[in-house]
Structure formats: structure tokens, C-alpha cells
Design a protein around this motif. Structure first.
Motif, PDB file in Angstrom:
ATOM      1  N   PRO A 127      52.401  90.960  61.704  1.00 15.36           N
ATOM      2  CA  PRO A 127      53.669  90.824  60.979  1.00 15.36           C
ATOM      3  C   PRO A 127      54.299  89.464  61.238  1.00 15.36           C
ATOM      4  O   PRO A 127      53.928  88.755  62.188  1.00 15.36           O
ATOM      5  CB  PRO A 127      54.529  91.950  61.565  1.00 15.36           C
ATOM      6  CG  PRO A 127      53.939  92.227  62.905  1.00 15.36           C
ATOM      7  CD  PRO A 127      52.474  91.957  62.797  1.00 15.36           C
ATOM      8  N   SER A 190      60.093  90.768  65.304  1.00 18.90           N
ATOM      9  CA  SER A 190      59.020  90.855  64.315  1.00 18.90           C
ATOM     10  C   SER A 190      59.469  91.692  63.133  1.00 18.90           C
ATOM     11  O   SER A 190      60.372  92.530  63.236  1.00 18.90           O
ATOM     12  CB  SER A 190      57.740  91.439  64.932  1.00 18.90           C
ATOM     13  OG  SER A 190      57.950  92.737  65.422  1.00 18.90           O
ATOM     14  N   GLU A 191      58.827  91.415  62.025  1.00 17.07           N
ATOM     15  CA  GLU A 191      59.073  92.135  60.777  1.00 17.07           C
ATOM     16  C   GLU A 191      58.995  93.636  61.044  1.00 17.07           C
ATOM     17  O   GLU A 191      58.057  94.119  61.688  1.00 17.07           O
ATOM     18  CB  GLU A 191      57.997  91.702  59.788  1.00 17.07           C
ATOM     19  CG  GLU A 191      57.863  92.493  58.532  1.00 17.07           C
ATOM     20  CD  GLU A 191      56.601  92.116  57.766  1.00 17.07           C
ATOM     21  OE1 GLU A 191      56.401  92.688  56.680  1.00 17.07           O
ATOM     22  OE2 GLU A 191      55.836  91.262  58.241  1.00 17.07           O
ATOM     23  N   LEU A 193      58.046  97.276  60.467  1.00 14.12           N
ATOM     24  CA  LEU A 193      56.966  97.933  59.718  1.00 14.12           C
ATOM     25  C   LEU A 193      57.244  99.429  59.645  1.00 14.12           C
ATOM     26  O   LEU A 193      57.278 100.106  60.678  1.00 14.12           O
ATOM     27  CB  LEU A 193      55.623  97.676  60.415  1.00 14.12           C
ATOM     28  CG  LEU A 193      55.255  96.205  60.635  1.00 14.12           C
ATOM     29  CD1 LEU A 193      53.991  96.089  61.479  1.00 14.12           C
ATOM     30  CD2 LEU A 193      55.078  95.489  59.307  1.00 14.12           C
ATOM     31  N   LYS A 273      50.557  98.938  63.058  1.00 12.91           N
ATOM     32  CA  LYS A 273      51.587  99.698  62.353  1.00 12.91           C
ATOM     33  C   LYS A 273      51.502  99.327  60.885  1.00 12.91           C
ATOM     34  O   LYS A 273      51.250  98.167  60.535  1.00 12.91           O
ATOM     35  CB  LYS A 273      52.976  99.390  62.910  1.00 12.91           C
ATOM     36  CG  LYS A 273      53.991 100.480  62.612  1.00 12.91           C
ATOM     37  CD  LYS A 273      54.949 100.686  63.740  1.00 12.91           C
ATOM     38  CE  LYS A 273      55.867 101.886  63.564  1.00 12.91           C
ATOM     39  NZ  LYS A 273      56.163 102.324  62.236  1.00 12.91           N
ATOM     40  N   ASP A 275      52.567  98.438  57.117  1.00 16.06           N
ATOM     41  CA  ASP A 275      53.688  97.803  56.424  1.00 16.06           C
ATOM     42  C   ASP A 275      54.105  98.670  55.237  1.00 16.06           C
ATOM     43  O   ASP A 275      53.617  99.799  55.067  1.00 16.06           O
ATOM     44  CB  ASP A 275      53.346  96.370  56.012  1.00 16.06           C
ATOM     45  CG  ASP A 275      52.220  96.277  54.973  1.00 16.06           C
ATOM     46  OD1 ASP A 275      51.842  97.327  54.390  1.00 16.06           O
ATOM     47  OD2 ASP A 275      51.724  95.164  54.745  1.00 16.06           O
ATOM     48  N   ALA A 276      55.011  98.160  54.412  1.00 20.30           N
ATOM     49  CA  ALA A 276      55.532  98.949  53.292  1.00 20.30           C
ATOM     50  C   ALA A 276      54.449  99.334  52.291  1.00 20.30           C
ATOM     51  O   ALA A 276      54.592 100.312  51.561  1.00 20.30           O
ATOM     52  CB  ALA A 276      56.648  98.168  52.599  1.00 20.30           C
ATOM     53  N   ASP A 277      53.358  98.555  52.262  1.00 21.99           N
ATOM     54  CA  ASP A 277      52.259  98.834  51.334  1.00 21.99           C
ATOM     55  C   ASP A 277      51.129  99.618  51.985  1.00 21.99           C
ATOM     56  O   ASP A 277      50.072  99.815  51.380  1.00 21.99           O
ATOM     57  CB  ASP A 277      51.710  97.521  50.773  1.00 21.99           C
ATOM     58  CG  ASP A 277      52.749  96.752  49.968  1.00 21.99           C
ATOM     59  OD1 ASP A 277      53.504  97.401  49.215  1.00 21.99           O
ATOM     60  OD2 ASP A 277      52.812  95.512  50.102  1.00 21.99           O
ATOM     61  N   ASN A 279      49.406  98.667  54.621  1.00 18.83           N
ATOM     62  CA  ASN A 279      48.410  97.817  55.259  1.00 18.83           C
ATOM     63  C   ASN A 279      48.648  97.809  56.769  1.00 18.83           C
ATOM     64  O   ASN A 279      49.738  97.454  57.230  1.00 18.83           O
ATOM     65  CB  ASN A 279      48.509  96.397  54.709  1.00 18.83           C
ATOM     66  CG  ASN A 279      47.430  95.490  55.258  1.00 18.83           C
ATOM     67  OD1 ASN A 279      46.280  95.891  55.380  1.00 18.83           O
ATOM     68  ND2 ASN A 279      47.794  94.265  55.594  1.00 18.83           N
ATOM     69  N   LEU A 281      48.938  96.413  60.253  1.00 15.73           N
ATOM     70  CA  LEU A 281      49.039  95.099  60.881  1.00 15.73           C
ATOM     71  C   LEU A 281      49.011  95.242  62.400  1.00 15.73           C
ATOM     72  O   LEU A 281      49.554  96.199  62.953  1.00 15.73           O
ATOM     73  CB  LEU A 281      50.329  94.397  60.448  1.00 15.73           C
ATOM     74  CG  LEU A 281      50.488  94.140  58.941  1.00 15.73           C
ATOM     75  CD1 LEU A 281      51.810  93.431  58.657  1.00 15.73           C
ATOM     76  CD2 LEU A 281      49.318  93.325  58.395  1.00 15.73           C
ATOM     77  N   THR A 283      49.955  94.990  66.116  1.00 15.14           N
ATOM     78  CA  THR A 283      51.175  94.817  66.901  1.00 15.14           C
ATOM     79  C   THR A 283      50.867  94.443  68.350  1.00 15.14           C
ATOM     80  O   THR A 283      51.684  93.835  69.018  1.00 15.14           O
ATOM     81  CB  THR A 283      52.032  96.092  66.878  1.00 15.14           C
ATOM     82  OG1 THR A 283      51.236  97.204  67.341  1.00 15.14           O
ATOM     83  CG2 THR A 283      52.528  96.381  65.464  1.00 15.14           C
TER      84      THR A 283
END
Length: 363
Positions: A127, A190-191, A193, A273, A275-277, A279, A281, A283
Motif C-alpha cells: 500500500p 499506510s493506505e 485497506l 490485506k 484493498d478496495a478492489d 487485491n 497487498l 503489509t
């Protein structure tokens, strides 16, 4: 056969022990452990034949203490569990001791979340992130380029169990969290998720992927006591076979080994973890077992056994096939007072239904 497991009092090491007790090859072995013995439950649980108290791996006396026990016990194989100890052994091997570990430069890189994220920046495998100090968060001109909500956590090497983790909705949240956790020097932002939480076990020998197994963490033991809702100890989960998880885990390991110039070996657990789609990612990458080890063993996929066989040079005894296909609807249940339970298929219960306790004890 004598097997020594380090970090013996911790949950992950005891999960390795449970796995090996299930093994037809190693179930009757003599099990010796060592630990700093701060977790008294592990000391007195009685699952090891012997547990030695040792100093912290950072202590100057650690090497001598370890060598004395190794000389006295003469284990056939050693499984090193705590991450800081894995790193020490990878960089400072004990001659003549059968043990398989990730390579030293790789271990040094991934044990720090900050270094890991930086190494994989631009690959699409991690992320968006930013590392900041508490002082920087307090500065009048600080702006969070990642937007909100954002995940904040302790990014120090070897941290686990969601230490210092929190979902911040605004700058005031970030600053308040840093003040509460004043013992943490640097934070990783971090972004956030929103997807599933996964762990992918990868066992390598001489650069070849020998075994892989995946699990999803769904709920956590005593989740309400942690502001983040994550305590690091899963209470409910399931075993998976997911191609995206497999692909991203191996891509990350390959990219990191290309940077360090090393051949991959040993066991790592790639945490991800979604993401919104959807996918997955990366961590973090653990250079150790996590508590799912015995659940895989209960499902007929004993990664601890395979690791021991590799370390002993008995790789030809490992069953064929990189992965096991786990049944849909399987379930892993854990509680504070009991060993994990593996259920191949969860039964849907309606009001008035009952479960035969003797027939459904799991593993």
C-alpha cells in the motif's frame, strides 16, 4: 530424535510443537525448548520435555548460553521461531547445527516494515505509505498525503500483534494516537485497506518453493481490548487456496531476493490485506512461524514437519505437491483457554438444533 524449538513459551513456538506432535515422523521425538521465560504459562504448561531459560538475543551472553545448551542437548534439528532470533542465527550460524533459515540480508530487510515497504515501493505489491516521527506529526505544517482514513502503526523491526496500530479518521486522531503511544519513536502511516486479512506460509529449499499454505484471519481473540480491533491472535479464520495471494507473495519474495542477491531458503509468512478492489497487498513479511502452523497440520498439511525434514537433508521424504486444496467451508477456531480447532465444514445451526460434542471435537 531430539528437536529444539526456540522462543518456546510463545504461541507460535507452541503451535510448531503441536504440529510436530501430530507428525508420524517426529511425533515421538524429545522436545527441548528455550526462552527468556517471561511468559510463565508457557513455562508451566508442560508441553515440552524441558525448557531452558536464556538471555535475550540482544544480550552479550546469549551466544555462550545458546552454545552451552546446544553442546549439552545435541539436538538433531533446531527450529528457530522469534524473528530477532531468526535474524541472529541467519547472520551468525551455529556450525554443525541442523537448521534452515531465510538468508541474512533478506531477513535484515524484511524485519523492518519501513525497509520492506521502501524495497517494494513502485511494484504495486504494498500500500501507499509514509514513515513519520511523533514530532513530525505535531508540526504545524504536517499534512498527510495518504488521505483518510489512514492506518498508523509501530514500524519498528520485529513488532507484532498489531502493536501501536490504529485506524485514524483525521489529523487529530493521528496526533492523539502518537501522544498515547509515546514510547514509539517512529510510526508508519499506510493506505487503509478494507479487505480481508491473510497470511501466506512459504517454505523454500535452495531457491525452490517447496510448500505454500494460506489462511484468512476473520476475527481476533479479545478484539474489543484493542482500539485497532486486531490483537494478533486469531479467534476465527479459514484455510484458503487463492491465486492472487500466491502470485503476490511469490512476486514480493522474488523482488526482494533480486535486491539482496540471495537464494531463498527457510520459512517466511507473507501477511497481506485486501484493498478496495480485493487485491491482496503485502503489509509485512514474518521470518517465522505464526500461530496458524498447527491448524495447517490438523488439516493434513504439516509445514513444521516439512521444515524439519528440509533442515535434516531429508527433503525426499516430503510429500509431493506444493499446496493442499482445503475444503470450502472449513473453519479454524481458537480461544484463550484451548488449543485451535480445525473443522472441515461448518454446520449451519438453527434454533433448537444441537451439535454432538463427542463427534465434533475437531483437531
Amino acid at each position: 530424535m531430539k528437536i529444539l524449538i526456540t522462543g518456546a513459551c510463545a504461541v507460535s513456538a507452541r503451535s510448531v510443537l503441536r504440529s510436530l506432535r501430530m507428525s508420524e515422523k517426529f511425533g515421538n521425538a524429545e522436545f527441548v525448548g528455550w526462552d527468556m521465560c517471561n511468559l510463565l504459562y508457557g513455562v508451566y504448561e508442560g508441553v515440552f520435555d524441558r525448557i531452558y531459560k536464556v538471555p535475550a538475543v540482544s544480550d552479550a551472553s546469549y551466544r555462550a548460553a545458546a552454545e552451552k545448551i546446544l553442546s549439552q542437548e545435541k539436538p538433531d534439528v533446531v527450529i528457530v521461531v522469534p524473528e530477532v532470533e531468526v535474524l541472529y542465527w541467519a547472520k551468525n550460524p551455529f556450525p554443525g547445527v541442523a537448521c534452515i533459515l531465510p538468508p541474512p540480508k533478506f531477513s535484515e530487510l524484511v524485519i523492518s516494515k519501513e525497509r520492506l515497504f521502501s524495497a517494494l515501493a513502485g511494484t504495486g505489491l504494498v500500500p501507499k505509505f509514509l514513515t513519520v516521527s511523533a514530532a513530525e506529526l505535531e508540526a504545524d505544517d504536517f499534512e498527510n498525503p495518504l488521505g483518510y482514513p489512514v492506518w498508523i502503526r509501530d514500524g519498528a523491526a520485529g513488532t507484532a500483534s498489531g502493536k501501536g496500530s490504529f485506524k485514524a479518521e483525521n489529523l487529530a486522531d493521528l496526533r492523539a494516537w502518537a501522544r498515547i503511544n509515546h514510547g514509539i519513536d517512529r510510526f508508519q502511516l499506510s493506505e487503509f485497506l478494507p479487505g480481508g486479512n491473510f497470511g501466506c506460509f512459504c517454505l523454500f529449499g535452495d531457491g525452490k518453493l517447496v510448500k505454500m499454505a494460506q489462511a484468512e484471519r476473520i476475527e481476533y481473540i479479545m478484539a474489543k481490548v484493542a482500539v485497532s480491533g486486531i490483537t494478533g491472535n486469531t479467534s476465527k479464520g479459514r484455510l484458503l487456496n487463492d491465486e492472487k495471494i500466491r502470485r503476490n507473495a511469490l512476486a514480493a519474495i522474488e523482488a526482494l531476493c533480486a535486491q539482496t542477491g540471495e537464494t531463498m531458503s527457510g520459512l517466511v509468512v507473507v501477511d497481506m490485506k485486501g484493498d478496495a478492489d480485493g487485491n491482496p497487498l503485502i503489509t509485512e513479511i514474518n521470518i517465522r512461524h505464526v500461530a496458524y502452523s498447527s491448524s495447517f497440520a490438523a488439516a493434513g498439511f504439516n509445514i513444521s514437519e516439512y521444515q524439519a525434514l528440509l533442515a535434516l537433508g531429508r527433503g525426499d521424504e516430503i510429500p509431493a505437491g506444493t499446496e493442499k486444496i482445503f475444503p470450502k467451508g472449513n473453519l479454524i477456531l481458537r480461544d484463550v483457554d484451548g488449543a485451535p480447532i480445525y473443522i472441515e465444514k461448518q454446520e449451519k445451526l438453527e434454533v433448537g438444533d444441537f451439535v454432538n460434542g463427542r463427534a465434533n471435537r475437531g483437531h
